[in-house]
Design a protein around this motif. Structure first.
Motif, PDB file in Angstrom:
ATOM      1  N   THR A 167       2.396  -3.321  29.452  1.00 14.79           N
ATOM      2  CA  THR A 167       3.180  -3.436  28.281  1.00 14.79           C
ATOM      3  C   THR A 167       4.477  -4.088  28.845  1.00 14.79           C
ATOM      4  O   THR A 167       4.845  -4.056  30.111  1.00 14.79           O
ATOM      5  N   TRP A 168       5.259  -4.596  27.844  1.00 13.13           N
ATOM      6  CA  TRP A 168       6.439  -5.352  28.327  1.00 13.13           C
ATOM      7  C   TRP A 168       7.633  -4.269  29.184  1.00 13.13           C
ATOM      8  O   TRP A 168       8.144  -4.655  29.924  1.00 13.13           O
ATOM      9  N   ASN A 169       7.416  -3.065  28.425  1.00 16.20           N
ATOM     10  CA  ASN A 169       8.309  -2.144  29.023  1.00 16.20           C
ATOM     11  C   ASN A 169       7.722  -1.949  30.670  1.00 16.20           C
ATOM     12  O   ASN A 169       8.805  -1.856  31.639  1.00 16.20           O
ATOM     13  N   GLU A 170       6.556  -1.556  30.797  1.00 17.91           N
ATOM     14  CA  GLU A 170       6.181  -1.258  32.374  1.00 17.91           C
ATOM     15  C   GLU A 170       6.603  -2.905  33.054  1.00 17.91           C
ATOM     16  O   GLU A 170       7.008  -2.616  34.187  1.00 17.91           O
ATOM     17  N   PHE A 171       6.297  -3.952  32.291  1.00 19.76           N
ATOM     18  CA  PHE A 171       6.654  -5.085  33.113  1.00 19.76           C
ATOM     19  C   PHE A 171       8.110  -5.141  33.549  1.00 19.76           C
ATOM     20  O   PHE A 171       8.193  -5.488  34.719  1.00 19.76           O
ATOM     21  N   ILE A 172       8.903  -4.911  32.677  1.00 14.97           N
ATOM     22  CA  ILE A 172      10.321  -4.999  32.965  1.00 14.97           C
ATOM     23  C   ILE A 172      10.623  -4.011  34.270  1.00 14.97           C
ATOM     24  O   ILE A 172      11.448  -4.472  35.127  1.00 14.97           O
ATOM     25  N   ASP A 173      10.230  -2.835  34.090  1.00 19.02           N
ATOM     26  CA  ASP A 173      10.491  -1.620  35.043  1.00 19.02           C
ATOM     27  C   ASP A 173       9.935  -2.278  36.605  1.00 19.02           C
ATOM     28  O   ASP A 173      10.672  -2.190  37.513  1.00 19.02           O
ATOM     29  N   CYS A 174       8.711  -2.578  36.319  1.00 16.42           N
ATOM     30  CA  CYS A 174       8.168  -2.987  37.850  1.00 16.42           C
ATOM     31  C   CYS A 174       8.894  -4.273  38.271  1.00 16.42           C
ATOM     32  O   CYS A 174       9.091  -4.445  39.454  1.00 16.42           O
ATOM     33  N   ALA A 175       9.210  -5.394  37.359  1.00 17.13           N
ATOM     34  CA  ALA A 175       9.785  -6.457  37.687  1.00 17.13           C
ATOM     35  C   ALA A 175      11.090  -6.349  38.448  1.00 17.13           C
ATOM     36  O   ALA A 175      11.426  -6.821  39.472  1.00 17.13           O
ATOM     37  N   LYS A 176      11.946  -5.422  37.633  1.00  9.78           N
ATOM     38  CA  LYS A 176      13.286  -5.042  38.067  1.00  9.78           C
ATOM     39  C   LYS A 176      13.301  -4.304  39.596  1.00  9.78           C
ATOM     40  O   LYS A 176      13.903  -4.861  40.355  1.00  9.78           O
ATOM     41  N   THR A 177      12.424  -3.398  39.577  1.00  6.29           N
ATOM     42  CA  THR A 177      12.209  -2.678  41.061  1.00  6.29           C
ATOM     43  C   THR A 177      11.907  -3.476  42.152  1.00  6.29           C
ATOM     44  O   THR A 177      12.885  -3.652  43.020  1.00  6.29           O
ATOM     45  N   ILE A 178      10.781  -4.524  41.952  1.00  2.63           N
ATOM     46  CA  ILE A 178      10.494  -5.159  43.331  1.00  2.63           C
ATOM     47  C   ILE A 178      11.371  -6.180  43.516  1.00  2.63           C
ATOM     48  O   ILE A 178      11.615  -6.449  44.631  1.00  2.63           O
ATOM     49  N   THR A 179      11.879  -6.770  42.408  1.00  2.00           N
ATOM     50  CA  THR A 179      12.826  -8.110  42.609  1.00  2.00           C
ATOM     51  C   THR A 179      14.196  -7.500  43.288  1.00  2.00           C
ATOM     52  O   THR A 179      14.670  -8.319  44.246  1.00  2.00           O
ATOM     53  N   GLU A 180      14.589  -6.567  42.724  1.00  2.00           N
ATOM     54  CA  GLU A 180      16.093  -5.931  43.736  1.00  2.00           C
ATOM     55  C   GLU A 180      15.839  -5.941  45.029  1.00  2.00           C
ATOM     56  O   GLU A 180      16.540  -6.303  45.828  1.00  2.00           O
ATOM     57  N   LYS A 181      14.421  -5.460  45.397  1.00  2.00           N
ATOM     58  CA  LYS A 181      14.224  -5.254  46.834  1.00  2.00           C
ATOM     59  C   LYS A 181      14.110  -6.385  47.503  1.00  2.00           C
ATOM     60  O   LYS A 181      14.617  -6.637  48.657  1.00  2.00           O
ATOM     61  N   GLU A 182      13.364  -7.146  46.898  1.00  2.00           N
ATOM     62  CA  GLU A 182      12.635  -8.494  47.662  1.00  2.00           C
ATOM     63  C   GLU A 182      14.066  -9.288  47.917  1.00  2.00           C
ATOM     64  O   GLU A 182      14.083  -9.971  48.769  1.00  2.00           O
ATOM     65  N   ARG A 183      14.944  -9.435  46.824  1.00  2.00           N
ATOM     66  CA  ARG A 183      16.076 -10.071  46.880  1.00  2.00           C
ATOM     67  C   ARG A 183      17.051  -9.546  48.005  1.00  2.00           C
ATOM     68  O   ARG A 183      17.730 -10.661  48.590  1.00  2.00           O
ATOM     69  N   GLN A 184      16.915  -8.497  48.666  1.00  2.00           N
ATOM     70  CA  GLN A 184      17.633  -8.261  49.498  1.00  2.00           C
ATOM     71  C   GLN A 184      17.351  -9.131  50.780  1.00  2.00           C
ATOM     72  O   GLN A 184      18.045  -9.477  51.741  1.00  2.00           O
TER      73      GLN A 184
END
Ligand code: GLC
Length: 430
Positions: A167-184
């Motif tokens: 679902t889009w909600n799951e997608f947003i949570d997952c994308a936010k979590t991983i992206t913030e970490k990977e961006r470091q």
């Protein structure tokens, strides 16, 4: 007759017979118009030669450009002038209705009946939704495209996600979590790349965000409807992914077309990507940063909806002005045979319109994602099948792009957009 006169006569006769051989009259060969990437057209040459060898009918190519719009213009010019060639041509699914509405396409059923080819050999939903006009079969799929979600298997695993979000909600949570970490580690890393530039691909993406329960653009007794709660929700989500969520990059609405999106993901700078199936083969190629790390899934959906994939792809049609329709159809039947479709799949990574090819062992070997593709093609949403679709899509793209850039709210955009669409439909409806 002296020697000079004899030799002159001999040379003339030889020349005349040579000319007859070399310049076979047009009604001997079948002309097929195709375009695409140079490597694709190159491959078509090979297939055309094979067709000639197998059917005994000379199949000649007219090479068209890569760009969809130029290809359409090219054909429109010939068909408006009622030219006998090309006899057969490839059409983007988005413009089949325009060609059918202009009465340029010969209905295929009578030819199908004479040959061993049956429309049940092709994806039923595709043939039903895209290849019929006024209840007549007027085209058949050469290859089908559908929007897919590509994802980084390694990163989902690394952060403890067992499967891609649904679902889009799951997608947003997952994308936010991983992206913030990977961006470091990588400041260029983004969560989701998709086609948001102002062109046909944007309409395709919008239809997928809107979902397939109720297609985003409905034409109700010639009156287009786009100002709906779900569409506002979808366009708002598209904007939110860019800002405030910061999951998709700012240049989504200025630059992102198929190739820009593919390259961003392929260089290892994105977690999720929306693209057509062609990207798969390239992601797996030598030198790709995501080789062996890419997964394919259905696109996410709203909690109360279901996944939708815009039906794209290229279909073959027979010109109403062809003087050799029977022979031309023999070529169509050959080009659509399992054997030829398999070759397109293996060589170009195309997705055949026939389900049987997906069960072939060689195809399965190179397309590990074939089962998911099969599912995608049973979840397609079709762009409105009306002759004036291209005009409507241009308007939709303009409003959506303004929403993505933050210039206008989705609700206000759809009110004005709907008015313009209704005006177009009034002007062009029969
Ligand atoms: C792909 C699809 C085509 C679509 C285009 C949009 O080529 O096959 O149907 O119109 O993308 O960019």
């Amino acid at each position: 007759m002296n020697l000079f006169e004899k030799s002159f006569l001999y040379i003339t006769i030889t020349l005349l017979s040579l000319l007859t051989v070399c310049s076979k009259p047009d009604n001997k060969r079948i002309v097929l118009a195709v375009g695409g990437a140079p490597s694709e057209v190159e491959f078509w040459e090979k297939i055309a030669a094979q067709c000639t060898e197998q059917t005994g009918i000379e199949l000649q190519l007219i090479r068209q450009p890569t760009d969809t719009d130029q290809r359409r213009q090219n054909l429109v010019t010939a068909l408006r002038a009622k030219k006998a060639t090309p006899d057969i041509f490839l059409m983007d699914v988005a413009w089949i209705a325009q060609f059918a509405g202009s009465n340029w396409l010969e209905p295929l059923q009578p030819f199908m009946d004479k040959h061993t080819i049956s429309d049940t050999s092709f994806f039923e939903s595709v043939v039903k939704q895209a290849d019929h006009y006024d209840n007549k079969l007027i085209a058949l799929p050469v290859y089908v495209d559908g929007g897919l979600l590509y994802y980084r298997k390694d990163l989902l695993k690394k952060y403890g996600y067992e499967k891609p979000p649904e679902t889009w909600n799951e997608f947003i949570d997952c994308a936010k979590t991983i992206t913030e970490k990977e961006r470091q580690k990588n400041k260029n890393f983004v969560g989701y790349v998709w086609q948001g530039a102002q062109y046909e691909g944007l309409t395709c993406n919008f239809l997928e965000f809107a979902g397939s329960d109720k297609p985003g653009i409905v034409i109700d007794s010639s009156s287009p409807i786009i100002h709906t709660k779900r569409n506002i929700e979808a366009a708002t989500l598209m904007r939110d992914l860019i800002e405030p969520y910061n999951i998709s990059p700012q240049n989504t609405y200025t630059d992102m077309k198929e190739e820009e999106v593919r390259i961003a993901f392929q260089s290892g700078n994105a977690l999720f990507e929306r693209n057509w199936p062609y990207a798969w083969k390239l992601h797996q190629s030598e030198g790709s940063a995501v080789k062996g790390l890419t997964g394919v899934a259905l696109l996410p959906h709203f909690k109360d909806g279901r996944s939708a994939s815009t039906l794209g792809g290229w279909h073959i049609g027979l010109s109403r002005f062809s003087k050799q329709k029977d022979k031309a159809f023999t070529c169509i039947a050959y080009l659509l045979s399992s054997e030829v479709q398999k070759q397109f799949t293996i060589q170009l990574g195309w997705n055949p319109g026939r389900p049987d090819v997906y069960n072939d062992s060689t195809v399965l070997q190179i397309m590990q994602h074939a089962p998911i593709l099969k599912e995608v093609f049973n979840h397609t949403v079709v762009r409105p099948v009306v002759p004036y679709y291209s005009y409507m899509s241009a308007v939709i793209q303009r409003y959506l792009n303004a929403v993505l850039s933050g210039k206008i709210e989705a609700s206000a955009a759809f009110i004005d957009c709907e008015k313009e669409l209704q005006e177009i439909s009034r002007r062009y409806s029969k």
